[in-house]
Design a protein around this motif. Structure first.
Motif, PDB file in Angstrom:
ATOM      1  N   ASP A  56       0.831  -1.210   0.000  1.00 46.51           N
ATOM      2  CA  ASP A  56       0.000   0.000   0.000  1.00 46.51           C
ATOM      3  C   ASP A  56       0.863   1.256   0.000  1.00 46.51           C
ATOM      4  OD1 ASP A  56      -2.253  -1.549  -0.050  1.00 46.51           O
ATOM      5  OD2 ASP A  56      -2.741  -1.281   2.071  1.00 46.51           O
ATOM      6  N   ALA A  57       1.949   1.238   0.743  1.00 46.32           N
ATOM      7  CA  ALA A  57       2.847   2.400   0.795  1.00 46.32           C
ATOM      8  C   ALA A  57       3.505   2.638  -0.561  1.00 46.32           C
ATOM      9  CB  ALA A  57       3.907   2.188   1.867  1.00 46.32           C
ATOM     10  N   ILE A  58       3.861   1.574  -1.253  1.00 51.09           N
ATOM     11  CA  ILE A  58       4.470   1.718  -2.578  1.00 51.09           C
ATOM     12  C   ILE A  58       3.471   2.323  -3.556  1.00 51.09           C
ATOM     13  CG2 ILE A  58       5.367   0.409  -4.550  1.00 51.09           C
ATOM     14  CD1 ILE A  58       6.598  -1.527  -2.487  1.00 51.09           C
ATOM     15  N   VAL A  59       2.233   1.848  -3.518  1.00 51.36           N
ATOM     16  CA  VAL A  59       1.202   2.381  -4.411  1.00 51.36           C
ATOM     17  C   VAL A  59       0.908   3.836  -4.073  1.00 51.36           C
ATOM     18  CG1 VAL A  59      -1.226   2.190  -5.062  1.00 51.36           C
ATOM     19  CG2 VAL A  59       0.175   0.142  -4.897  1.00 51.36           C
ATOM     20  N   ASP A  60       0.801   4.160  -2.792  1.00 53.69           N
ATOM     21  CA  ASP A  60       0.549   5.549  -2.389  1.00 53.69           C
ATOM     22  C   ASP A  60       1.673   6.472  -2.845  1.00 53.69           C
ATOM     23  OD1 ASP A  60      -1.836   4.818  -1.249  1.00 53.69           O
ATOM     24  OD2 ASP A  60      -1.043   4.706   0.800  1.00 53.69           O
ATOM     25  N   ALA A  61       2.925   6.014  -2.725  1.00 53.33           N
ATOM     26  CA  ALA A  61       4.060   6.831  -3.156  1.00 53.33           C
ATOM     27  C   ALA A  61       4.036   7.048  -4.669  1.00 53.33           C
ATOM     28  CB  ALA A  61       5.369   6.167  -2.737  1.00 53.33           C
ATOM     29  N   ALA A  62       3.688   6.018  -5.412  1.00 50.98           N
ATOM     30  CA  ALA A  62       3.624   6.147  -6.864  1.00 50.98           C
ATOM     31  C   ALA A  62       2.506   7.106  -7.279  1.00 50.98           C
ATOM     32  CB  ALA A  62       3.409   4.776  -7.507  1.00 50.98           C
TER      33      ALA A  62
ATOM     34  N   ALA B  21       2.985  10.675  -9.214  1.00 50.18           N
ATOM     35  CA  ALA B  21       2.268  10.973 -10.456  1.00 50.18           C
ATOM     36  C   ALA B  21       1.459  12.260 -10.316  1.00 50.18           C
ATOM     37  CB  ALA B  21       1.354   9.807 -10.820  1.00 50.18           C
ATOM     38  N   GLU B  22       0.835  12.456  -9.165  1.00 48.21           N
ATOM     39  CA  GLU B  22       0.047  13.671  -8.932  1.00 48.21           C
ATOM     40  C   GLU B  22       0.948  14.900  -8.911  1.00 48.21           C
ATOM     41  OE1 GLU B  22      -3.260  16.071  -8.337  1.00 48.21           O
ATOM     42  OE2 GLU B  22      -3.138  13.976  -8.940  1.00 48.21           O
ATOM     43  N   ALA B  23       2.112  14.789  -8.258  1.00 46.56           N
ATOM     44  CA  ALA B  23       3.041  15.920  -8.210  1.00 46.56           C
ATOM     45  C   ALA B  23       3.558  16.260  -9.603  1.00 46.56           C
ATOM     46  CB  ALA B  23       4.206  15.592  -7.279  1.00 46.56           C
ATOM     47  N   THR B  24       3.821  15.243 -10.401  1.00 42.31           N
ATOM     48  CA  THR B  24       4.288  15.477 -11.774  1.00 42.31           C
ATOM     49  C   THR B  24       3.201  16.152 -12.598  1.00 42.31           C
ATOM     50  OG1 THR B  24       5.695  13.529 -11.643  1.00 42.31           O
ATOM     51  CG2 THR B  24       5.198  14.350 -13.835  1.00 42.31           C
ATOM     52  N   ARG B  25       1.966  15.705 -12.418  1.00 42.54           N
ATOM     53  CA  ARG B  25       0.856  16.297 -13.167  1.00 42.54           C
ATOM     54  C   ARG B  25       0.656  17.759 -12.769  1.00 42.54           C
ATOM     55  NH1 ARG B  25      -4.345  17.504 -12.709  1.00 42.54           N
ATOM     56  NH2 ARG B  25      -4.509  16.723 -10.597  1.00 42.54           N
ATOM     57  N   GLN B  26       0.746  18.035 -11.470  1.00 42.59           N
ATOM     58  CA  GLN B  26       0.556  19.411 -11.014  1.00 42.59           C
ATOM     59  C   GLN B  26       1.690  20.318 -11.482  1.00 42.59           C
ATOM     60  OE1 GLN B  26      -0.029  19.264  -6.791  1.00 42.59           O
ATOM     61  NE2 GLN B  26      -2.144  18.549  -6.968  1.00 42.59           N
TER      62      GLN B  26
END
Length: 60
Positions: free
Chosen positions: A37-43, A47-52
């Motif tokens: 779950d931590a790996i998925v949350d980090a990914a 992705a959200e930071a890159t999009r923003q």
């Protein structure tokens, strides 16, 4: 003996498929769940930071 050669591939594939499904079911939850779950949350956060960052640099 032709029936043995005809039935062998489906039987082997069925055993392999059962093994894969059993492995997937056994690996769900347990001590690895929090790590997965931590790996998925980090990914997702990455992705959200890159999009923003690409959206903020855009000029309309």
């Amino acid at each position: 003996m032709e029936y043995v050669s005809a039935l062998l591939p489906p039987i082997v594939m069925a055993v392999f498929f059962f093994g894969v499904v059993a492995t997937i079911i056994k690996s769900q939850g347990g001590p690895n769940k929090a790590k997965e779950d931590a790996i998925v949350d980090a990914a997702l956060a990455r992705a959200e930071a890159t999009r923003q960052s690409t959206d903020s640099g855009r000029r309309d």
